[in-house]
Design a protein around this motif. Structure first.
Motif, PDB file in Angstrom:
ATOM      1  N   GLU A 127      53.353  45.950  58.403  1.00 28.45           N
ATOM      2  CA  GLU A 127      52.667  45.274  57.303  1.00 28.45           C
ATOM      3  C   GLU A 127      53.537  45.369  56.044  1.00 28.45           C
ATOM      4  O   GLU A 127      54.350  46.285  55.906  1.00 28.45           O
ATOM      5  N   PRO A 128      53.378  44.427  55.103  1.00 27.99           N
ATOM      6  CA  PRO A 128      54.181  44.474  53.887  1.00 27.99           C
ATOM      7  C   PRO A 128      54.119  45.821  53.166  1.00 27.99           C
ATOM      8  O   PRO A 128      55.124  46.292  52.643  1.00 27.99           O
ATOM      9  N   SER A 129      52.931  46.456  53.162  1.00 33.54           N
ATOM     10  CA  SER A 129      52.818  47.744  52.488  1.00 33.54           C
ATOM     11  C   SER A 129      53.657  48.804  53.187  1.00 33.54           C
ATOM     12  O   SER A 129      54.249  49.685  52.547  1.00 33.54           O
ATOM     13  N   ASN A 130      53.712  48.758  54.533  1.00 39.07           N
ATOM     14  CA  ASN A 130      54.557  49.695  55.275  1.00 39.07           C
ATOM     15  C   ASN A 130      56.016  49.487  54.921  1.00 39.07           C
ATOM     16  O   ASN A 130      56.746  50.446  54.641  1.00 39.07           O
ATOM     17  N   SER A 131      56.449  48.225  54.923  1.00 42.81           N
ATOM     18  CA  SER A 131      57.847  47.924  54.642  1.00 42.81           C
ATOM     19  C   SER A 131      58.230  48.304  53.221  1.00 42.81           C
ATOM     20  O   SER A 131      59.326  48.804  52.961  1.00 42.81           O
ATOM     21  N   GLY A 132      57.306  48.050  52.274  1.00 40.77           N
ATOM     22  CA  GLY A 132      57.593  48.391  50.883  1.00 40.77           C
ATOM     23  C   GLY A 132      57.741  49.888  50.691  1.00 40.77           C
ATOM     24  O   GLY A 132      58.660  50.353  50.010  1.00 40.77           O
ATOM     25  N   ALA A 133      56.831  50.672  51.293  1.00 43.13           N
ATOM     26  CA  ALA A 133      56.908  52.126  51.164  1.00 43.13           C
ATOM     27  C   ALA A 133      58.168  52.664  51.840  1.00 43.13           C
ATOM     28  O   ALA A 133      58.803  53.602  51.344  1.00 43.13           O
ATOM     29  N   LEU A 134      58.544  52.065  52.965  1.00 39.61           N
ATOM     30  CA  LEU A 134      59.746  52.505  53.661  1.00 39.61           C
ATOM     31  C   LEU A 134      60.998  52.207  52.833  1.00 39.61           C
ATOM     32  O   LEU A 134      61.909  53.036  52.735  1.00 39.61           O
ATOM     33  N   PHE A 135      61.038  51.018  52.225  1.00 39.70           N
ATOM     34  CA  PHE A 135      62.165  50.671  51.358  1.00 39.70           C
ATOM     35  C   PHE A 135      62.229  51.622  50.164  1.00 39.70           C
ATOM     36  O   PHE A 135      63.304  52.062  49.744  1.00 39.70           O
ATOM     37  N   GLN A 136      61.066  51.962  49.634  1.00 37.92           N
ATOM     38  CA  GLN A 136      61.017  52.902  48.515  1.00 37.92           C
ATOM     39  C   GLN A 136      61.571  54.269  48.931  1.00 37.92           C
ATOM     40  O   GLN A 136      62.334  54.895  48.188  1.00 37.92           O
ATOM     41  N   LEU A 137      61.194  54.728  50.116  1.00 33.98           N
ATOM     42  CA  LEU A 137      61.725  55.991  50.623  1.00 33.98           C
ATOM     43  C   LEU A 137      63.243  55.951  50.728  1.00 33.98           C
ATOM     44  O   LEU A 137      63.944  56.912  50.378  1.00 33.98           O
ATOM     45  N   MET A 138      63.738  54.834  51.237  1.00 31.76           N
ATOM     46  CA  MET A 138      65.176  54.725  51.400  1.00 31.76           C
ATOM     47  C   MET A 138      65.904  54.764  50.059  1.00 31.76           C
ATOM     48  O   MET A 138      66.964  55.368  49.918  1.00 31.76           O
ATOM     49  N   MET A 139      65.327  54.119  49.063  1.00 30.62           N
ATOM     50  CA  MET A 139      65.964  54.106  47.740  1.00 30.62           C
ATOM     51  C   MET A 139      65.878  55.482  47.078  1.00 30.62           C
ATOM     52  O   MET A 139      66.767  55.875  46.321  1.00 30.62           O
ATOM     53  N   VAL A 140      64.807  56.227  47.353  1.00 28.13           N
ATOM     54  CA  VAL A 140      64.733  57.614  46.889  1.00 28.13           C
ATOM     55  C   VAL A 140      65.881  58.413  47.498  1.00 28.13           C
ATOM     56  O   VAL A 140      66.571  59.178  46.817  1.00 28.13           O
ATOM     57  N   SER A 141      66.112  58.227  48.815  1.00 27.24           N
ATOM     58  CA  SER A 141      67.200  58.932  49.499  1.00 27.24           C
ATOM     59  C   SER A 141      68.549  58.598  48.896  1.00 27.24           C
ATOM     60  O   SER A 141      69.378  59.483  48.608  1.00 27.24           O
ATOM     61  N   ILE A 142      68.798  57.319  48.726  1.00 28.70           N
ATOM     62  CA  ILE A 142      70.111  56.873  48.257  1.00 28.70           C
ATOM     63  C   ILE A 142      70.394  57.400  46.856  1.00 28.70           C
ATOM     64  O   ILE A 142      71.511  57.834  46.553  1.00 28.70           O
ATOM     65  N   ASN A 143      69.406  57.372  45.981  1.00 28.35           N
ATOM     66  CA  ASN A 143      69.625  57.858  44.619  1.00 28.35           C
ATOM     67  C   ASN A 143      69.803  59.374  44.583  1.00 28.35           C
ATOM     68  O   ASN A 143      70.652  59.884  43.844  1.00 28.35           O
ATOM     69  N   HIS A 144      69.030  60.097  45.381  1.00 30.55           N
ATOM     70  CA  HIS A 144      69.197  61.553  45.402  1.00 30.55           C
ATOM     71  C   HIS A 144      70.558  61.922  45.988  1.00 30.55           C
ATOM     72  O   HIS A 144      71.213  62.871  45.532  1.00 30.55           O
ATOM     73  N   LEU A 145      70.984  61.175  46.971  1.00 29.54           N
ATOM     74  CA  LEU A 145      72.297  61.400  47.565  1.00 29.54           C
ATOM     75  C   LEU A 145      73.399  61.209  46.522  1.00 29.54           C
ATOM     76  O   LEU A 145      74.342  61.996  46.422  1.00 29.54           O
ATOM     77  N   SER A 146      73.247  60.147  45.720  1.00 32.83           N
ATOM     78  CA  SER A 146      74.217  59.891  44.661  1.00 32.83           C
ATOM     79  C   SER A 146      74.229  61.034  43.644  1.00 32.83           C
ATOM     80  O   SER A 146      75.285  61.466  43.182  1.00 32.83           O
ATOM     81  N   TYR A 147      73.047  61.524  43.305  1.00 39.43           N
ATOM     82  CA  TYR A 147      72.931  62.658  42.384  1.00 39.43           C
ATOM     83  C   TYR A 147      73.593  63.904  42.976  1.00 39.43           C
ATOM     84  O   TYR A 147      74.345  64.619  42.294  1.00 39.43           O
ATOM     85  N   GLU A 148      73.367  64.138  44.250  1.00 36.25           N
ATOM     86  CA  GLU A 148      73.920  65.319  44.905  1.00 36.25           C
ATOM     87  C   GLU A 148      75.443  65.272  44.958  1.00 36.25           C
ATOM     88  O   GLU A 148      76.112  66.311  44.924  1.00 36.25           O
ATOM     89  N   LEU A 149      75.967  64.062  45.017  1.00 38.75           N
ATOM     90  CA  LEU A 149      77.417  63.900  45.064  1.00 38.75           C
ATOM     91  C   LEU A 149      78.050  63.829  43.678  1.00 38.75           C
ATOM     92  O   LEU A 149      79.237  63.531  43.554  1.00 38.75           O
ATOM     93  N   GLY A 150      77.229  64.067  42.629  1.00 39.16           N
ATOM     94  CA  GLY A 150      77.822  64.217  41.311  1.00 39.16           C
ATOM     95  C   GLY A 150      77.322  63.316  40.205  1.00 39.16           C
ATOM     96  O   GLY A 150      77.669  63.525  39.039  1.00 39.16           O
ATOM     97  N   ASP A 151      76.501  62.301  40.503  1.00 34.17           N
ATOM     98  CA  ASP A 151      76.022  61.396  39.456  1.00 34.17           C
ATOM     99  C   ASP A 151      74.676  61.898  38.945  1.00 34.17           C
ATOM    100  O   ASP A 151      73.619  61.610  39.520  1.00 34.17           O
ATOM    101  N   SER A 152      74.682  62.654  37.875  1.00 37.20           N
ATOM    102  CA  SER A 152      73.462  63.279  37.360  1.00 37.20           C
ATOM    103  C   SER A 152      72.428  62.261  36.900  1.00 37.20           C
ATOM    104  O   SER A 152      71.228  62.552  36.874  1.00 37.20           O
ATOM    105  N   ALA A 153      72.872  61.052  36.529  1.00 43.84           N
ATOM    106  CA  ALA A 153      71.929  60.027  36.054  1.00 43.84           C
ATOM    107  C   ALA A 153      70.989  59.579  37.164  1.00 43.84           C
ATOM    108  O   ALA A 153      69.899  59.072  36.889  1.00 43.84           O
ATOM    109  N   ASN A 154      71.375  59.766  38.422  1.00 43.97           N
ATOM    110  CA  ASN A 154      70.569  59.283  39.537  1.00 43.97           C
ATOM    111  C   ASN A 154      69.665  60.350  40.136  1.00 43.97           C
ATOM    112  O   ASN A 154      69.134  60.174  41.231  1.00 43.97           O
TER     113      ASN A 154
END
Length: 923
Positions: free
Chosen positions: A669-696
């Motif tokens: 369902e669209p709500s499932n896909s939206g929440a999953l995309f949100q999870l993925m973007m949380v991962s990607i930004n935290h990963l960027s922060y962990e690799l040195g970009d404090s803004a993320n």
């Protein structure tokens, strides 16, 4: 059966109410081997393992109870432990208590008559002294004690009516285990250390404990390990006798084998104690063996378990059989007529007891196995092999199981008392039944696990990971789940396996000192056996690395849920690369995080997903490792999510993304896909922060803010005209100097929207009906109500969100507390029947969203004054959305943008070309 003198039936009430009689014997045979005419003498009981019921008994290899008491096996003496540690160190039991005089470690029990026999007394204990000095034990303030002297010798002391008497041993070697036994009996004071006897003549007067109120202390001022402490009265009745009532028999062998009948004297727990099992030692020409004695409670547990597993001929069915779970409860003692009687219970228990009670195996094997595990120079491969052969002779199962049982006894040896012990009995029962009936499939499936576990046991660096695997097992089914997983790990095309055409493995399979010789199958595909062994070695190394990631997992048993899910997903994997990826710790982490049902259904219904299954697994595993601080601390460079973010990931995003997958196959369902995309973007930004970009750094998700709207009255005076709530999908630290939630954060809005749908008849793509309507200008009405009273959100809600983000970005008046940067992402994806926005649609959305909301119905200028504008149109004409609203393809990010470090975190050790193949599927 040590607590009965007559054969009979133990009472067991089955799960369905059927009353089962489990037949037991109170006698058995000892086989004596030798040359014809050889004269020999058999004594039931040794000084270290006497033929006696203990006065008190401490295994000292089990965790303390919650109240700080240690387990006293007879149930007669409450004993408190102070500052002791349970450690993995003992050649037989596996575990022991460590005492340290600097920590003031000791055990303490009150003075009771049962620890102060007056006519005679004996003890046995295993010690591994680390320093000189200290008391191993002391009763009544030293009236009966064992001391470690300054020269590392031992002194055994008793007091009787004539005074103090002592006997001293030779000095002991520190940092080595020593079996110690002592006795005051019939005018002799004896101290035996590792079979070396020290003895002195004393008078045979009554023991004197003085008038002190002191009871028993263990380990005072002592530094080292202690295990297996027991006290006895040598004048008490024996546990077992020969058929003529004696405990000693001289005989001349008329044949190379002579059977001697041994029977129970009914003394086990005769005075209300609660010992479940004991061993009675027999020393025959320097070789130690044992008679096992069990109580009716343990017999009933083992026999009923075997009864359910083997389902012997005549197995009674009272009504439709329910699923049997676990070892049955101990039955209550009452007389009744039985629904069924199992006369084979005793033989089944004798078969199972070798697995459930470690003392039924020979001591030499356990000693050598411990030397092997510890890389001790005293390891003797010959002695190990001989001990293994002796163990094989007492295991009543078919020959193909010998390697299995031997390996499992070795690996699980130190873990007596853990849940896996019952699981071990279950495995033996299940596989034994199969082999007896000529079925070998499950034995075949088990062999890869044996080889991998054997490789791990032989590698000192791998043993910690092996214990993680062991801690995850709580049932027989868990063992089979792991076996299934490890079978898949050997080889994608042709898993190492065993079939009915048995051959002997080459010595390189595992150390012949460990297994002697190991039965395994001829390769069905006739491939080179060395390739198979290399596959097993690789699988072992991979498993070690995988398990090490879960070293700090609080509940290791969750691993089995992840393993079972991964196996199910592997069997449905459509590519070799994805199947291989599912064997990694990433898959286990992801499955444990969202639950088995959701994980399996999610991957099963991947046609509805808007990103590849491998991406979901990798990013979920990354989230899980950062959501569990205990796991994160064990990974170099790992930074856990803040506590509030961790909470919202579980309660908000996981719930929205995966709850539907738990209960239905209709995921997507669209709500499932939206929440999953949100999870993925949380991962990607935290990963960027962990690799040195404090803004993320992700400082919050699903965060709600109240924004002030400003307008003007009829006189043109600016004033506060309203408040609006804005819920932000992801809040990043942005340029906030503290990296926390507050001013100058970056607000991220993520949406997974369908831009086109495919016509099922023609296959042509057509624009989604809401692709353009969704971006309509906001009308200022928060809600509209239909004639039927149904409340709905009007068109323009997306436009409203973007407008409020602009208000926060501008930071006008009181909104200066935000002054946030904003970024909107629309998911770019393509599936069989739906795909996301294209460049033309994103261009249209930007043109629409940059406009101001309509002025009606308020006409107070709030739609531009809140942005800090002086004029409605002229000030907005230069506002350009541009990259503020953009498409984001996770697939493209992985293949083109992500750094090597990021890919390592998501797809650990997975080659770049393999990652590319994982991403080739159209998402």
């Amino acid at each position: 059966m040590g607590d009965e003198t007559q054969a009979g039936h133990a009472e067991y009430t089955r799960y369905d109410g059927a009353e089962i009689g489990l037949s037991y014997d109170v006698e058995g045979d000892i086989q004596v081997y030798g040359e014809v005419g050889q004269q020999t003498e058999i004594q039931l009981g040794t000084l270290a393992d006497p033929n006696l019921m203990p006065l008190v008994s401490y295994s000292l290899n089990m965790p303390l109870d919650e109240d700080g008491t240690t387990i006293e096996a007879t149930g007669q003496l409450d004993t408190l432990a102070y500052n002791t540690q349970l450690v993995e160190d003992h050649p037989i039991a596996g575990m022991s208590y460590y005492f340290n005089q600097e920590d003031d470690s000791y055990l303490s029990a009150p003075a009771q008559d049962n620890i102060k026999p007056t006519d005679a007394v004996s003890f046995r204990v295993d010690i591994k002294p680390q320093t000189s000095g200290g008391e191993v034990f002391s009763i009544a303030g030293g009236a009966h004690k064992l001391m470690v002297n300054s020269d590392n010798s031992l002194t055994y002391t008793i007091h009787n009516a004539q005074g103090k008497h002592e006997v001293t041993s030779a000095p002991l070697t520190q940092q080595q285990w020593h079996e110690v036994a002592g006795q005051y009996h019939k005018g002799k004071l004896t101290l035996q250390v590792n079979s070396q006897i020290n003895q002195s003549d004393v008078d045979n007067s009554t023991l004197n404990y003085g008038i002190t109120s002191k009871g028993l202390t263990v380990g005072e001022q002592y530094t080292g390990h202690i295990s297996g402490l027991r006290f006895f009265n040598p004048n008490s009745q024996p546990l077992v006798t020969f058929d003529d009532g004696s405990t000693q028999k001289a005989l001349t062998l008329a044949n190379t084998q002579t059977d001697l009948k041994v029977k129970s004297n009914g003394q086990l727990n005769a005075n209300g104690q609660s010992m479940q099992h004991l061993r009675v030692g027999i020393n025959y020409h320097g070789q130690k063996t044992y008679v096992g004695v069990v109580d009716k409670t343990l017999f009933t547990q083992i026999a009923s378990y075997q009864y359910e597993r083997y389902k012997p001929e005549g197995y009674a069915l009272v009504y439709e059989r329910k699923k049997y779970v676990g070892v049955p409860f101990i039955p209550t003692a009452h007389a009744f007529s039985f629904s069924d009687v199992w006369e084979g219970a005793t033989s089944a228990v004798k078969g199972a007891v070798s697995f459930l009670i470690p003392f039924e195996s020979l001591q030499e094997f356990y000693k050598q196995a411990n030397y092997l595990i510890k890389d001790d120079s005293r390891f003797d491969s010959f002695e190990m092999a001989m001990a293994g052969i002796e163990i094989f002779t007492i295991i009543p199962v078919a020959k193909p199981l010998k390697a299995l049982t031997f390996a499992m006894k070795k690996i699980f040896r130190p873990l007596k008392g853990k849940p896996f012990m019952g699981a071990l009995g279950g495995v033996v029962g299940k596989l034994g039944e199969d082999v007896i009936n000529g079925k070998f499939d499950r034995v075949i499936d088990m062999l890869p696990m044996l080889i991998i576990v054997g490789e791990m046991a032989l590698n000192s660096e791998a043993r910690e990971s092996l214990l993680i695997l062991v801690d995850s097992i709580s049932s027989a089914d868990d063992i089979f789940i792991w076996a299934d997983y490890l079978k898949e790990s050997i080889n994608d095309d042709d898993p190492l396996a065993l079939d009915n055409n048995l051959a002997m493995a080459p010595p390189s399979l595992l150390s012949t000192a460990l297994f002697g010789s190991v039965a395994y199958a001829k390769n069905r595909a006739k491939k080179d056996e060395n390739d198979k062994l290399e596959n097993a070695a690789k699988a072992s190394r991979k498993l070690v690395k995988t398990l090490s990631k879960f070293k700090n997992l609080p509940n290791k048993q969750k691993l089995v849920e992840g393993v079972e899910s991964a196996v199910k997903a592997m069997k449905g994997a459509t590519t070799k690369e994805f199947k291989s990826f599912l064997k990694s710790e990433k898959a286990l982490s992801a499955a444990m995080g969202i639950g088995s049902a959701a994980f399996v259904r999610l991957l099963k219904n991947s046609g509805n997903l808007r990103m590849s299954p491998a991406t979901i697994v990798g990013l979920l595993a990354y989230i899980e490792s950062r959501r569990e601080p205990d796991i994160c601390t064990s990974t170099n460079g790992c930074i856990p999510f803040d506590s509030e973010v961790r909470r919202k990931i579980l309660s908000n995003l996981y719930f929205n993304a995966f709850t539907r997958a738990i209960f239905t196959d209709q995921y997507g369902e669209p709500s499932n896909s939206g929440a999953l995309f949100q999870l993925m973007m949380v991962s990607i930004n935290h990963l960027s922060y962990e690799l040195g970009d404090s803004a993320n750094k992700v400082v919050d998700i699903e965060s709600t803010f109240k924004l002030n709207l400003y307008g003007q009255n009829k006189l043109g005076v600016e004033r506060l005209v309203g408040k609006q709530e804005r819920r932000i999908d992801i809040v990043l630290a942005g340029s906030n100097p503290s990296g926390e939630l507050g001013v100058s954060n970056k607000w991220i809005e993520v949406k997974s929207l369908s831009g086109y749908k495919r016509n099922s008849s023609t296959g042509a793509w057509r624009e989604s009906g809401f692709a353009k309507k969704l971006w309509a200008r906001y009308e200022w009405a928060d809600r509209k109500t239909s004639q039927k009273g149904k409340v709905y959100t009007p068109l323009g809600s997306v436009h409203k969100e973007f407008f409020l983000d602009r208000v926060a970005q501008n930071g006008y008046e009181d909104n200066k507390i935000f002054k946030s940067d904003i970024q909107w992402y629309l998911q770019s994806f393509t599936r069989a029947t739906v795909k996301g926005y294209d460049k033309n649609q994103i261009k249209y959305a930007r043109e629409q969203i940059r406009q101001l909301p309509t002025s009606k119905p308020h006409n107070d200028g709030r739609h531009y004054i809140s942005l800090g504008f002086e004029h409605e149109l002229t000030d907005n004409v230069n506002y350009f959305v541009g990259s503020t609203l953009s498409l984001f393809s996770i697939k493209s990010w992985i293949l083109k943008e992500a750094s090597d470090e990021a890919l390592d975190l998501l797809f650990e050790d997975f080659p770049k070309e393999a990652i590319e193949k994982l991403m080739q599927v159209n998402y």
